[in-house]
Design a protein around this motif. Structure first.
Motif, PDB file in Angstrom:
ATOM      1  N   HIS A 122       0.833  -1.202   0.000  1.00 50.38           N
ATOM      2  CA  HIS A 122       0.000   0.000   0.000  1.00 50.38           C
ATOM      3  C   HIS A 122       0.866   1.250   0.000  1.00 50.38           C
ATOM      4  CE1 HIS A 122       0.745   0.882   4.304  1.00 50.38           C
ATOM      5  NE2 HIS A 122       0.696  -0.433   4.465  1.00 50.38           N
ATOM      6  N   GLU A 160      -3.040  -0.092  -2.549  1.00 49.02           N
ATOM      7  CA  GLU A 160      -3.906   0.159  -1.395  1.00 49.02           C
ATOM      8  C   GLU A 160      -3.536   1.460  -0.692  1.00 49.02           C
ATOM      9  OE1 GLU A 160      -3.943  -3.342   1.100  1.00 49.02           O
ATOM     10  OE2 GLU A 160      -3.866  -4.660  -0.649  1.00 49.02           O
ATOM     11  N   ASP A 161      -4.402   1.867   0.246  1.00 52.06           N
ATOM     12  CA  ASP A 161      -4.187   3.056   1.063  1.00 52.06           C
ATOM     13  C   ASP A 161      -4.803   2.782   2.428  1.00 52.06           C
ATOM     14  OD1 ASP A 161      -7.015   4.422   1.253  1.00 52.06           O
ATOM     15  OD2 ASP A 161      -6.797   3.832  -0.843  1.00 52.06           O
ATOM     16  N   THR A 185      -8.386   1.276   2.520  1.00 50.75           N
ATOM     17  CA  THR A 185      -8.736   0.173   1.624  1.00 50.75           C
ATOM     18  C   THR A 185      -9.519  -0.942   2.325  1.00 50.75           C
ATOM     19  OG1 THR A 185      -6.907   0.549   0.090  1.00 50.75           O
ATOM     20  CG2 THR A 185      -7.768  -1.686   0.213  1.00 50.75           C
TER      21      THR A 185
END
Length: 444
Positions: free
Chosen positions: A171, A401-402, A405
């Motif tokens: 991510h 991703e973050d 997510t």
């Protein structure tokens, strides 16, 4: 890249609609279907493609040879996904991608089918003729432990030889700030069984003098942390993580930690998450509350997940945990410990031309924002497997991703703006790696 994204998104949504849960209790025909769909996507970009399996779920290998003198890059992702969980916990249909605001919601849409499509998008950006050799490897059992991966690497390693590896399963730091993952914690999972009795006993007749397995188990589990919440197993490695701007408010927002619930452990928040050991009770066998008899339960069982310093030896850590549990057996009860699985961590020496190329590509894709080096508290054992099999290749752990997510949880989602930047960054990375020069071709 912008003109390619509608098609990339359409293919991502089609791939995500395949419920490719690799857990044995789910229909594995869907995993076969997702492997076939992935293979079709790669063939459409001109790659020579094979679906392979070495006693496990199907993996997909696609290859484009390098132009003369150019390096070869291995692009990794996985096409299997986590179980959906309870439909009632989802705000949108689990396997029907649904846009809400700037996010696309569905199981697997981020973890890791967006990783597959980032690779495809980078190939499309180059019209199927990238300036480097490209091998795409899409695994089919990452979510269930990658058990057959070592056999795949052994049997097909010659086809996967490369100068650099891009593993798209992590991510970014936050929306608008890209990241390279340079450390991953290792992992040990064990089952501990505490036996106090040969059979159950009436809790009124014998309670107060005879111990029971569940109470003994609770006392044993309580020895695993000290009063501050640090792991109390002696001998485990620890170190301090990078000093990045991450506050307790950030943590509470990312994790959904309620006000009033304190954090555990000592040291910086990121050290506790990335480079210090952690211990979690992830399962307990016990009579259900609604049907429990008034009984001294003879045996208590629990599954423990221990995360390790990135450079910790899992076998050494497992021995330390086993020794601790046996030495702290309550009231003379019998304690048995079995290791369920383990995985090595990862620590990259994130220097050199490949990392320079990656940082430059990220900076360009994010409009001049410098990427940060981060750790990840979770374990991705396949990264260590690749590092061992290809010791001369630089490993870039990237991702789509973050912090919002929610991979593995209900309402998993993908930020569409960040996804486009990830796709652009990978396309630029291939250009940058070609410019950086050749570091030992595998297509000669």
């Amino acid at each position: 890249m912008a003109e390619l994204m509608p098609g990339v998104r359409s293919d991502l949504e089609a791939l995500t609609r395949i419920p490719s849960v690799s857990l044995d209790s789910f229909d594995q025909r869907h995993v076969e279907d997702s492997a076939a769909a992935t293979a079709d996507l790669l063939r459409a970009e001109g790659l020579e493609v094979r679906v392979v399996r070495e006693g496990g779920r199907p993996a997909v290998i696609g290859h484009l040879p390098a132009p003369p003198g150019a390096p070869t890059v291995l692009l990794y992702a996985h096409h299997d996904v986590q179980p959906p969980g309870d439909d009632a916990d989802w705000d949108t249909p689990v396997f029907s991608p649904t846009q809400v605001g700037d996010r696309l919601y569905a199981r697997g849409v981020a973890d890791d089918k967006a990783g597959i499509m980032a690779h495809v998008a980078a190939l499309r950006a180059h019209g199927g003729r990238p300036p480097v050799g490209v091998t795409v490897f899409v695994e089919g059992e990452e979510e269930v432990g990658s058990d057959s991966l070592p056999r795949i690497l052994e049997a097909h390693g010659a086809d996967l030889e490369c100068d650099a590896i891009v593993l798209a399963d992590s991510h970014n730091w936050k929306i608008g700030v890209p990241a390279l993952t340079t450390t991953l914690r290792g992992m040990v999972r064990v089952v501990v069984e505490v036996r106090a009795l040969e059979h159950g006993l009436h809790s009124g007749l014998y309670g107060g003098v005879v111990p029971d397995g569940l109470t003994a188990l609770c006392r044993l589990l309580a020895t695993l942390h000290d009063e501050d919440g640090d792991v109390a197993v002696p001998g485990l490695r620890t170190s301090e993580a990078a000093d990045l701007d991450f506050s307790e408010d950030d943590l509470r927002a990312d994790a959904g930690l309620p006000e009033g619930v304190r954090t555990i452990g000592t040291g910086s928040l990121l050290s506790r998450m990335w480079t210090r050991p952690s211990m979690t009770v992830i399962g307990i066998d016990a009579p259900a509350v609604d049907t429990a008899a008034n009984l001294l339960t003879p045996v208590g069982r629990a599954k423990l997940s221990m995360r390790l310093h990135p450079e910790e030896d899992p076998a050494v850590a497992a021995e330390a945990l086993t020794r601790h549990l046996r030495e702290h057996a309550p009231w003379g009860c019998d304690v048995q410990v079995s290791v369920v699985d383990d995985g090595r961590g990862f620590a990259a020496d994130a220097q050199g031309p490949v990392y320079d190329a990656a940082r430059a590509a990220f900076r360009d894709a994010w409009d001049g924002v410098d990427p940060v080096d981060i750790g990840v508290g979770g374990s991705i054992p396949f990264v260590a497997a690749f590092a061992e099999r290809f010791p001369g290749a630089a490993i870039l752990v990237t991702g789509v991703e973050d912090p919002d997510t929610r991979a593995h949880a209900a309402n998993e989602s993908l930020h569409l703006g960040e996804f486009e930047r990830v796709c652009l960054a990978e396309a630029l990375l291939l250009d940058r790696l070609a410019e950086a020069g050749h570091h030992g071709s595998h297509d000669e």
